[in-house]
Design a protein around this motif. Structure first.
Motif, PDB file in Angstrom:
ATOM      1  N   GLU A  94       0.811  -1.269  -0.177  1.00  0.00           N
ATOM      2  CA  GLU A  94      -0.174   0.038   0.089  1.00  0.00           C
ATOM      3  C   GLU A  94       0.875   1.444   0.094  1.00  0.00           C
ATOM      4  O   GLU A  94       0.617   2.241  -0.858  1.00  0.00           O
ATOM      5  N   PRO A  95       1.824   1.337   0.911  1.00  0.00           N
ATOM      6  CA  PRO A  95       2.665   2.616   1.056  1.00  0.00           C
ATOM      7  C   PRO A  95       3.621   2.674  -0.341  1.00  0.00           C
ATOM      8  O   PRO A  95       3.657   3.865  -0.908  1.00  0.00           O
ATOM      9  N   LEU A  96       3.908   1.455  -1.051  1.00  0.00           N
ATOM     10  CA  LEU A  96       4.645   1.795  -2.359  1.00  0.00           C
ATOM     11  C   LEU A  96       3.646   2.066  -3.358  1.00  0.00           C
ATOM     12  O   LEU A  96       4.128   2.964  -4.250  1.00  0.00           O
ATOM     13  N   SER A  97       2.478   1.612  -3.457  1.00  0.00           N
ATOM     14  CA  SER A  97       1.974   1.938  -4.546  1.00  0.00           C
ATOM     15  C   SER A  97       1.019   3.147  -4.633  1.00  0.00           C
ATOM     16  O   SER A  97       0.982   4.170  -5.497  1.00  0.00           O
ATOM     17  N   LEU A  98       1.048   3.975  -3.208  1.00  0.00           N
ATOM     18  CA  LEU A  98       0.651   5.277  -3.092  1.00  0.00           C
ATOM     19  C   LEU A  98       1.800   6.304  -3.452  1.00  0.00           C
ATOM     20  O   LEU A  98       1.444   7.129  -3.934  1.00  0.00           O
ATOM     21  N   TRP A  99       2.782   5.769  -2.938  1.00  0.00           N
ATOM     22  CA  TRP A  99       4.024   6.657  -3.327  1.00  0.00           C
ATOM     23  C   TRP A  99       4.254   6.929  -4.755  1.00  0.00           C
ATOM     24  O   TRP A  99       4.312   7.711  -5.285  1.00  0.00           O
ATOM     25  N   LEU A 100       4.072   5.500  -5.640  1.00  0.00           N
ATOM     26  CA  LEU A 100       4.213   5.773  -6.886  1.00  0.00           C
ATOM     27  C   LEU A 100       3.094   6.582  -7.542  1.00  0.00           C
ATOM     28  O   LEU A 100       3.494   7.347  -8.539  1.00  0.00           O
ATOM     29  N   GLU A 148       1.605   9.086  -6.265  1.00  0.00           N
ATOM     30  CA  GLU A 148       1.945  10.437  -6.042  1.00  0.00           C
ATOM     31  C   GLU A 148       2.944  10.962  -6.772  1.00  0.00           C
ATOM     32  O   GLU A 148       3.067  12.028  -7.200  1.00  0.00           O
ATOM     33  N   HIS A 149       3.733  10.142  -7.232  1.00  0.00           N
ATOM     34  CA  HIS A 149       4.986  10.483  -8.114  1.00  0.00           C
ATOM     35  C   HIS A 149       4.880  10.006  -9.623  1.00  0.00           C
ATOM     36  O   HIS A 149       5.717   9.612 -10.296  1.00  0.00           O
ATOM     37  N   LYS A 150       3.577   9.879 -10.139  1.00  0.00           N
ATOM     38  CA  LYS A 150       3.452   9.487 -11.314  1.00  0.00           C
ATOM     39  C   LYS A 150       3.581  10.346 -12.408  1.00  0.00           C
ATOM     40  O   LYS A 150       4.322   9.438 -13.547  1.00  0.00           O
ATOM     41  N   ASP A 151       4.129  11.468 -12.365  1.00  0.00           N
ATOM     42  CA  ASP A 151       4.797  12.316 -13.428  1.00  0.00           C
ATOM     43  C   ASP A 151       6.400  11.877 -13.378  1.00  0.00           C
ATOM     44  O   ASP A 151       6.685  11.576 -14.505  1.00  0.00           O
ATOM     45  N   THR A 152       6.941  11.877 -12.562  1.00  0.00           N
ATOM     46  CA  THR A 152       8.195  11.339 -12.475  1.00  0.00           C
ATOM     47  C   THR A 152       8.480   9.906 -13.009  1.00  0.00           C
ATOM     48  O   THR A 152       9.221   9.689 -13.854  1.00  0.00           O
ATOM     49  N   LEU A 153       7.644   9.025 -12.513  1.00  0.00           N
ATOM     50  CA  LEU A 153       7.412   7.681 -12.997  1.00  0.00           C
ATOM     51  C   LEU A 153       7.456   7.544 -14.567  1.00  0.00           C
ATOM     52  O   LEU A 153       8.239   6.744 -15.219  1.00  0.00           O
ATOM     53  N   ALA A 154       6.392   8.399 -14.905  1.00  0.00           N
ATOM     54  CA  ALA A 154       6.201   8.306 -16.365  1.00  0.00           C
ATOM     55  C   ALA A 154       7.309   9.021 -17.332  1.00  0.00           C
ATOM     56  O   ALA A 154       7.734   8.474 -18.333  1.00  0.00           O
ATOM     57  N   GLN A 155       8.105   9.990 -16.450  1.00  0.00           N
ATOM     58  CA  GLN A 155       9.266  10.372 -17.413  1.00  0.00           C
ATOM     59  C   GLN A 155      10.613   9.215 -17.380  1.00  0.00           C
ATOM     60  O   GLN A 155      11.065   9.312 -18.298  1.00  0.00           O
ATOM     61  N   VAL A 156      10.506   8.879 -16.392  1.00  0.00           N
ATOM     62  CA  VAL A 156      11.578   7.710 -15.938  1.00  0.00           C
ATOM     63  C   VAL A 156      11.355   6.653 -17.133  1.00  0.00           C
ATOM     64  O   VAL A 156      12.237   6.260 -17.902  1.00  0.00           O
ATOM     65  N   LEU A 157       9.967   6.086 -17.127  1.00  0.00           N
ATOM     66  CA  LEU A 157       9.727   5.085 -18.177  1.00  0.00           C
ATOM     67  C   LEU A 157       9.650   5.518 -19.626  1.00  0.00           C
ATOM     68  O   LEU A 157      10.259   4.668 -20.388  1.00  0.00           O
ATOM     69  N   ARG A 158       9.496   6.706 -19.829  1.00  0.00           N
ATOM     70  CA  ARG A 158       9.655   7.233 -21.095  1.00  0.00           C
ATOM     71  C   ARG A 158      10.920   7.549 -21.704  1.00  0.00           C
ATOM     72  O   ARG A 158      11.175   7.165 -22.893  1.00  0.00           O
ATOM     73  N   THR A 159      11.680   8.194 -20.764  1.00  0.00           N
ATOM     74  CA  THR A 159      13.284   8.488 -21.240  1.00  0.00           C
ATOM     75  C   THR A 159      14.193   7.781 -20.815  1.00  0.00           C
ATOM     76  O   THR A 159      15.281   7.649 -21.409  1.00  0.00           O
ATOM     77  N   GLY A 160      14.033   6.870 -19.769  1.00  0.00           N
ATOM     78  CA  GLY A 160      14.990   5.848 -19.328  1.00  0.00           C
ATOM     79  C   GLY A 160      15.986   6.661 -18.352  1.00  0.00           C
ATOM     80  O   GLY A 160      17.083   6.124 -17.839  1.00  0.00           O
ATOM     81  N   GLN A 161      15.745   8.195 -17.896  1.00  0.00           N
ATOM     82  CA  GLN A 161      16.426   9.068 -17.140  1.00  0.00           C
ATOM     83  C   GLN A 161      15.710   9.631 -16.113  1.00  0.00           C
ATOM     84  O   GLN A 161      14.714   9.783 -16.225  1.00  0.00           O
ATOM     85  N   MET A 162      16.401   9.974 -15.051  1.00  0.00           N
ATOM     86  CA  MET A 162      15.863  10.668 -13.867  1.00  0.00           C
ATOM     87  C   MET A 162      15.598  12.067 -14.350  1.00  0.00           C
ATOM     88  O   MET A 162      16.395  12.653 -15.301  1.00  0.00           O
ATOM     89  N   PRO A 163      14.398  12.932 -14.006  1.00  0.00           N
ATOM     90  CA  PRO A 163      14.354  14.352 -14.319  1.00  0.00           C
ATOM     91  C   PRO A 163      15.544  15.115 -13.652  1.00  0.00           C
ATOM     92  O   PRO A 163      15.942  14.653 -12.729  1.00  0.00           O
ATOM     93  N   GLN A 164      15.679  16.093 -14.613  1.00  0.00           N
ATOM     94  CA  GLN A 164      16.844  17.173 -14.035  1.00  0.00           C
ATOM     95  C   GLN A 164      16.312  17.600 -12.619  1.00  0.00           C
ATOM     96  O   GLN A 164      15.157  17.822 -12.470  1.00  0.00           O
ATOM     97  N   GLU A 165      17.226  18.111 -11.778  1.00  0.00           N
ATOM     98  CA  GLU A 165      17.105  18.642 -10.426  1.00  0.00           C
ATOM     99  C   GLU A 165      15.981  19.785 -10.558  1.00  0.00           C
ATOM    100  O   GLU A 165      15.244  19.735  -9.626  1.00  0.00           O
ATOM    101  N   GLY A 166      16.119  20.779 -11.240  1.00  0.00           N
ATOM    102  CA  GLY A 166      15.466  21.847 -11.277  1.00  0.00           C
ATOM    103  C   GLY A 166      14.061  21.585 -11.821  1.00  0.00           C
ATOM    104  O   GLY A 166      12.948  22.504 -11.796  1.00  0.00           O
ATOM    105  N   ALA A 167      13.628  20.411 -12.611  1.00  0.00           N
ATOM    106  CA  ALA A 167      12.408  20.107 -13.301  1.00  0.00           C
ATOM    107  C   ALA A 167      11.162  20.036 -12.184  1.00  0.00           C
ATOM    108  O   ALA A 167      11.443  19.447 -11.290  1.00  0.00           O
ATOM    109  N   LYS A 168      10.202  20.516 -12.545  1.00  0.00           N
ATOM    110  CA  LYS A 168       9.243  20.576 -11.540  1.00  0.00           C
ATOM    111  C   LYS A 168       8.244  19.496 -12.291  1.00  0.00           C
ATOM    112  O   LYS A 168       7.257  19.683 -13.125  1.00  0.00           O
ATOM    113  N   THR A 169       8.240  18.324 -11.544  1.00  0.00           N
ATOM    114  CA  THR A 169       7.403  17.241 -11.975  1.00  0.00           C
ATOM    115  C   THR A 169       6.560  16.665 -10.794  1.00  0.00           C
ATOM    116  O   THR A 169       5.451  16.029 -11.153  1.00  0.00           O
ATOM    117  N   GLN A 170       6.736  17.195  -9.581  1.00  0.00           N
ATOM    118  CA  GLN A 170       5.762  16.740  -8.557  1.00  0.00           C
ATOM    119  C   GLN A 170       5.251  17.914  -7.800  1.00  0.00           C
ATOM    120  O   GLN A 170       5.733  19.047  -7.813  1.00  0.00           O
TER     121      GLN A 170
END
Length: 104
Positions: free
Chosen positions: A55-61, A63-85
């Motif tokens: 439950e906590p893992l699924s809730l965390w994922l 809540e962070h769906k935008d970052t997860l989508a970017q990681v899945l889409r690009t294979g990279q973590m978002p840039q530090e200053g990028a506002k995804t959350q």
């Protein structure tokens, strides 16, 4: 006497969170739907996760769906200053513990 309107998200007969506007309540409800779907999906993973972790893992994922989508889409973590959350604090611990979250 003041009149206040609150939009309450209720799951399985329990109040999860109260909001001052419908848009935020709908977004939160949608996030909980996604978390529930992720939890079901994670149960089929080849790694055994305890119920207390799912439950906590699924809730965390969720809540962070935008970052997860970017990681899945690009294979990279978002840039530090990028506002995804969202700027709001995470509610994962509050929800997972069964405590009533603070009203927004």
């Amino acid at each position: 006497m003041a009149v206040e309107i609150h939009y309450v998200v209720v799951r399985e007969g329990k109040e999860k969170m109260s909001f001052a506007n419908k848009k935020d309540a709908d977004a939160y409800d949608k996030m909980l739907d996604l978390a529930q779907t992720l939890e079901s999906w994670l149960q089929s993973a080849p790694v055994a996760l305890e119920e207390t972790q799912l439950e906590p893992l699924s809730l965390w994922l969720a809540e962070h769906k935008d970052t997860l989508a970017q990681v899945l889409r690009t294979g990279q973590m978002p840039q530090e200053g990028a506002k995804t959350q969202p700027e709001a604090e995470s509610n994962v611990d509050t929800i997972a513990s069964g405590r009533k979250p603070k009203a927004a």
